[in-house]
Design a protein around this motif. Sequence first.
Motif, PDB file in Angstrom:
ATOM      1  N   GLU A   5       0.840  -1.190   0.000  1.00  0.00           N
ATOM      2  CA  GLU A   5       0.000   0.000   0.000  1.00  0.00           C
ATOM      3  C   GLU A   5       0.875   1.240   0.000  1.00  0.00           C
ATOM      4  N   TYR A   6       0.430   2.256  -0.728  1.00  0.00           N
ATOM      5  CA  TYR A   6       1.160   3.518  -0.812  1.00  0.00           C
ATOM      6  C   TYR A   6       0.588   4.509   0.192  1.00  0.00           C
ATOM      7  N   ILE A   7       1.448   5.041   1.044  1.00  0.00           N
ATOM      8  CA  ILE A   7       1.051   6.046   2.027  1.00  0.00           C
ATOM      9  C   ILE A   7       1.868   7.303   1.776  1.00  0.00           C
ATOM     10  N   LEU A   8       1.164   8.406   1.645  1.00  0.00           N
ATOM     11  CA  LEU A   8       1.793   9.706   1.443  1.00  0.00           C
ATOM     12  C   LEU A   8       1.844  10.436   2.783  1.00  0.00           C
ATOM     13  N   ALA A   9       3.038  10.771   3.233  1.00  0.00           N
ATOM     14  CA  ALA A   9       3.225  11.528   4.473  1.00  0.00           C
ATOM     15  C   ALA A   9       3.612  12.955   4.101  1.00  0.00           C
ATOM     16  N   VAL A  10       2.773  13.926   4.512  1.00  0.00           N
ATOM     17  CA  VAL A  10       3.007  15.328   4.180  1.00  0.00           C
ATOM     18  C   VAL A  10       3.319  16.088   5.463  1.00  0.00           C
ATOM     19  N   ASP A  11       4.543  16.595   5.554  1.00  0.00           N
ATOM     20  CA  ASP A  11       4.973  17.350   6.742  1.00  0.00           C
ATOM     21  C   ASP A  11       6.096  18.284   6.327  1.00  0.00           C
ATOM     22  N   ASP A  12       6.055  19.520   6.825  1.00  0.00           N
ATOM     23  CA  ASP A  12       7.091  20.489   6.471  1.00  0.00           C
ATOM     24  C   ASP A  12       8.387  20.280   7.246  1.00  0.00           C
ATOM     25  N   ALA A  34       6.325  14.072   1.294  1.00  0.00           N
ATOM     26  CA  ALA A  34       6.195  15.355   0.605  1.00  0.00           C
ATOM     27  C   ALA A  34       6.261  16.462   1.651  1.00  0.00           C
ATOM     28  N   ASP A  35       6.899  17.578   1.291  1.00  0.00           N
ATOM     29  CA  ASP A  35       7.058  18.654   2.268  1.00  0.00           C
ATOM     30  C   ASP A  35       6.041  19.780   2.135  1.00  0.00           C
ATOM     31  N   ASN A  36       5.194  19.727   1.101  1.00  0.00           N
ATOM     32  CA  ASN A  36       4.193  20.783   0.924  1.00  0.00           C
ATOM     33  C   ASN A  36       3.112  20.319  -0.050  1.00  0.00           C
ATOM     34  N   LEU A  37       2.137  21.163  -0.273  1.00  0.00           N
ATOM     35  CA  LEU A  37       1.018  20.819  -1.155  1.00  0.00           C
ATOM     36  C   LEU A  37       1.487  20.516  -2.566  1.00  0.00           C
ATOM     37  N   PRO A  59       3.503  25.851   7.183  1.00  0.00           N
ATOM     38  CA  PRO A  59       3.488  27.230   6.687  1.00  0.00           C
ATOM     39  C   PRO A  59       2.832  27.296   5.304  1.00  0.00           C
ATOM     40  N   ASP A  60       2.282  28.417   4.984  1.00  0.00           N
ATOM     41  CA  ASP A  60       1.714  28.708   3.663  1.00  0.00           C
ATOM     42  C   ASP A  60       0.332  28.111   3.421  1.00  0.00           C
ATOM     43  N   VAL A  61       0.060  26.901   3.902  1.00  0.00           N
ATOM     44  CA  VAL A  61      -1.243  26.269   3.683  1.00  0.00           C
ATOM     45  C   VAL A  61      -1.525  25.325   4.849  1.00  0.00           C
ATOM     46  N   SER A  62      -2.783  25.296   5.286  1.00  0.00           N
ATOM     47  CA  SER A  62      -3.121  24.414   6.405  1.00  0.00           C
ATOM     48  C   SER A  62      -3.190  22.961   5.932  1.00  0.00           C
TER      49      SER A  62
END
Length: 125
Positions: A5-12, A34-37, A59-62
């Motif tokens: 399964e592919y899991i995307l972790a988004v955190d700055d 991924a570090d941003n939108l 930062p920049d987007v919630s």
Amino acid sequence: MGAREYILAVDDDASVRETSRNMLDDLGYQAIAADNLDAALSTLSHQAIDVAIIDLAMPDVSGLNVGLELQRQQPGLPIVYCSGYPDLIEKPSKTHERQSAPQQAVFLPGTLSQAGSDATHQPSA
């Protein structure tokens, strides 16, 4: 080895992002960080994701807006919101109970795989 399964972790935060990716890899998932939108959307443009784990405080987007945009691109994508700031996670009011709202969750080692399975197999309302 079978499909993962592919899991995307988004955190700055780079250290949180790398730790999350490593932990998910160790649990047997194909983790993508991924570090941003923009980076998250780029990932979705070439890879379907099974679950996204998104930091609420960036930062920049919630994180909520990141989740909404990812779900626009991949409808039905399960989202797990997280934050090191407990004040960002609150229970929805009665008028917002039916809308998607972040819920507080704690995952112990070995339980994320079950949580991901539960999130992808919940009956629709």
